[in-house]
Design an enzyme around this catalytic site. Structure first.
Site, short mmCIF file in Angstrom:
data_model
loop_
_atom_site.label_atom_id
_atom_site.label_comp_id
_atom_site.label_asym_id
_atom_site.label_seq_id
_atom_site.Cartn_x
_atom_site.Cartn_y
_atom_site.Cartn_z
N GLY A 193 0.66 -1.07 0.20
CA GLY A 193 0.37 -0.21 0.17
C GLY A 193 1.21 1.17 0.08
N SER A 252 1.25 3.35 -3.63
CA SER A 252 0.46 5.04 -3.91
C SER A 252 -0.83 5.66 -3.60
CB SER A 252 1.75 4.13 -5.56
OG SER A 252 1.60 3.26 -6.09
N SER A 255 -1.08 -4.39 -6.18
CA SER A 255 -1.54 -5.82 -6.67
C SER A 255 -1.82 -6.72 -5.51
CB SER A 255 -0.01 -5.85 -7.47
OG SER A 255 0.76 -5.35 -8.76
N GLU A 312 12.40 -3.33 -5.87
CA GLU A 312 11.77 -3.79 -7.15
C GLU A 312 12.41 -2.98 -8.91
OE1 GLU A 312 7.12 -2.58 -7.97
OE2 GLU A 312 8.71 -0.97 -6.36
#
Lengths: 362, 299
Positions: free
Chosen positions: A120, A122, A154, A238
């Site tokens: 959590g 963005s 996601s 990432e």
């Protein structure tokens, strides 16, 4: 220098190959079906000893060099199996910033797939400028109460836990007032809103509304105000080459497209083949550099930019091969457009490269 | 799997870089400095790097020297002699190079020229210089009579083609790195609207893209250079073609960016940016690779 597998790597590849052969065709590899059964695939991979390869044994990993993840990605793509679930960045975020208690409680389930996670970060008003986030977590006794709106989350619809960034000190400078939490997704005060993406998939990304959701204070990851540092760890990872596991899938897509060619292949396809081969070798070089203990900082932005160009060139190859008349090819093309946005836009990557590597002061 | 350079390879690269920095042209005017060129020629000849192959070096070592020489715009022969050496494998003092499509490549001061015809090696003579795009290397006419000087195995001939592609890839990468560094340095000192132009995203992003293209080129070339001696000849040629296609496109883009970042000055003869660009155009044409040659089944 040797680009070939060592004997140990070859043995691992062989074991993996036979395991995958036994399961050929049993898992969906794309679309909503893939996302729906991703947890099942994750658990099967881990149970067979093929997931979490480079992570600590104490939490369910195997402490193998990161090159084993590349072998895994290559063989999954080769077998037409679903890709490796992508959560290395969450493991790094919790592993580096969480207390030993939090790590012991949460990392094993995250790695073996029995507990599903989402991220959590963005928000509608905080995309590239993540520090503009406005979700708040307010102390109330032994708990924090969360209010806010997260997006591009996601697997939010299947997640058990959320690694959440929220503002805990509204008066602090904006980078310093953010803390990170492990929030249960099974509670009142959480509303899920699905997002339908441009290729029609609905189960990959969601948005989540936190309206009075509660989180125990001891599920804060790191100290109050440490959220920004955790966020930088997570977004950095990432972009790590071993996390960029999709590179093997681009090669697979190119081979699939090549099998359909009648006559001379379109130039877009030949170029996509060159690009995917470059990326395959680039990931190998980067992982080799990690053997020297080089941990990647801003260089990850170079890798992300290269990967984005490759995916979008593969997308163009799909389009050149009749993509507007074939739903799967069209989806490959449309999905590729997100690569220059998610995980940090290409523009942000270029800012990082320019200022932190080239020293241009941009 | 380990794609790292060995300590010896890193030392070789550093030595080649030092030589290029010390004696390569630092400006367009330097290209005409015959004393400098003579000193450079003497220094390069003394290293023995033109006969790396007959000394048992791999494609990786050859590529490292070629890359650093191009980065420093070294304007005495390397690619030509090193490819001739790979065919002849005997260390004679006479300057040799190789001919491609009837022209002697990289032929400054070369007297003898080797031609690979199938598996047969023929030797001819180098003649007058031929006008070309490159300001740092020149081609020459080839004249007979051609005498047979030996034969290589089919496998050696194929590996030689891979090596030839790899040497030109390394040249492309080196020239791209040189052009990119030149542009970054300029972007830090050239000011407009009161700020260095590199501080503007429109300029900075071009340079960031250039660095990503260079990193991709390093990766694809590293593998191709290793493959020359380690994979099957067909695989080695395929790896080299992939590298050539990638490096050629990347290097041209990087050089064009360098011209652009230099603005008006970048479009003048006095700016080194076009010297890099010209070298890239020449190395793209020398042993070219086409997209239609890419075997989609192998990648």
């Amino acid at each position: 220098m040797d680009f070939r597998d060592s004997p140990e790597e070859a043995a691992f590849r062989e074991r993996l190959r036979s395991w995958l052969a036994e399961r050929a065709g049993t898992f969906p590899t794309s679309g909503d079906d893939y996302w729906r059964r991703q947890g099942e695939w994750h658990r099967a991979l881990h149970a067979a000893g093929f997931f979490g390869l480079s992570w600590p044994r104490a939490y369910g990993g195997q402490e193998l060099p990161p090159v084993y993840d590349v072998i895994l990605d290559e063989e999954l793509a080769r077998a037409g199996a679903p890709p490796r679930p992508s959560l290395g960045y969450l493991v790094q975020g919790l592993g580096r910033h969480g207390s030993e208690e939090l790590r012991r409680r949460f990392l094993p389930g995250m790695i073996n797939g029995t507990e599903r996670w989402c991220q959590g970060f963005s928000e509608p008003g905080a995309g590239s400028d993540l520090a503009a986030l406005t979700t708040t977590a307010t102390r109330d006794g032994d708990e924090y109460v969360v209010h806010g709106h997260k997006i591009w989350t996601s697997y939010s619809d299947v997640a058990d836990w959320c690694l959440l960034l929220a503002r805990t000190d509204p008066d602090a400078p904006r980078h310093q007032g953010i803390s990170a939490f492990v929030v249960s997704m099974h509670q009142p005060g959480i509303e899920q809103r699905p997002l339908k993406m441009i290729n029609g998939v609905t189960t990959e990304f969601g948005q989540v509304l936190f309206e009075g959701a509660r989180v125990p204070a001891d599920q804060m990851v790191g100290a109050p105000g440490e959220g920004w540092r955790l966020a930088m760890t997570v977004v950095g990872h990432e972009r790590e080459p071993s996390t960029l596991g999709f590179s093997a899938r681009y090669g697979k897509t190119v081979r699939t497209l090549a099998a359909r060619v009648e006559g001379a292949p379109p130039a877009e396809l030949a170029w996509a083949a060159v690009q995917t081969e470059m990326l395959r070798l680039h990931v190998r070089r980067r992982l080799s550099e990690q053997l020297d203990g080089v941990s990647h900082g801003p260089e990850g932005s170079l890798d992300k930019l290269l990967m984005t160009w490759v995916e979008q060139d593969v997308g163009h190859a799909a389009l050149a091969m009749g993509g507007t008349r074939d739903p799967e090819l069209l989806s490959t093309y449309l999905y590729s457009r997100a690569q220059s946005v998610m995980g940090g836009t290409s523009q942000i990557q270029k800012n990082i490269i320019a200022s932190r590597i080239l020293g241009l002061g941009a | 799997m380990d794609a790292r350079l060995t300590t010896e390879q890193r030392e070789l690269r550093a030595a080649a870089a030092r030589l290029a920095d010390e004696l390569g042209p630092g400006s367009v005017l330097d290209l005409d400095d015959a004393d400098r060129v003579a000193r450079l020629e003497k220094a390069v000849a003394a290293t023995g790097w033109r006969t790396l192959r007959s000394d048992g070096a791999s494609g990786v070592e050859v590529a490292l020297v070629a890359e650093e020489f191009a980065r420093g715009l070294v304007d005495v022969p390397f690619a030509g002699p090193v490819l001739a050496d790979d065919l002849r494998r005997d260390d004679t003092a006479e300057p040799w190079t190789v001919a491609v499509d009837g022209e002697a490549a990289d032929a400054r001061d070369a007297r003898r020229v080797l031609v690979l015809q199938g598996r047969r090696i023929l030797a001819g003579r180098a003649g007058h210089a031929v006008a070309g795009v490159d300001l740092t290397r020149r081609n020459a006419e080839v004249s007979g009579p051609f005498e047979p000087v030996g034969e290589v195995s089919a496998e050696h001939a194929e590996r030689w083609r891979a090596l030839a592609l790899v040497v030109t890839c390394a040249d492309l990468l080196g020239a791209a790195r040189g052009a990119h560094t030149l542009a970054c340095e300029y972007a830090k000192v050239r000011e407009q609207y009161g700020n260095p132009i590199g501080s503007y995203q429109a300029v900075a992003h071009l340079l960031a893209e250039g660095l990503a293209l260079i990193e991709g080129s390093i990766s694809v070339l590293r593998h191709a250079a290793w493959a020359v001696d380690e994979l099957t000849p067909a695989e080695a040629v395929h790896a080299a073609r992939v590298a050539k296609l990638y490096c050629a496109r990347a290097a041209r883009t990087v050089c064009e960016t360098s011209v652009q970042v230099h603005g008006g000055i970048g479009n003048t003869w006095e700016c080194l940016a076009h010297v890099y660009l010209r070298r890239v155009l020449a190395s793209t044409d020398l042993f070219p690779a086409g997209l239609e040659e890419i075997d989609l089944g192998l990648s």
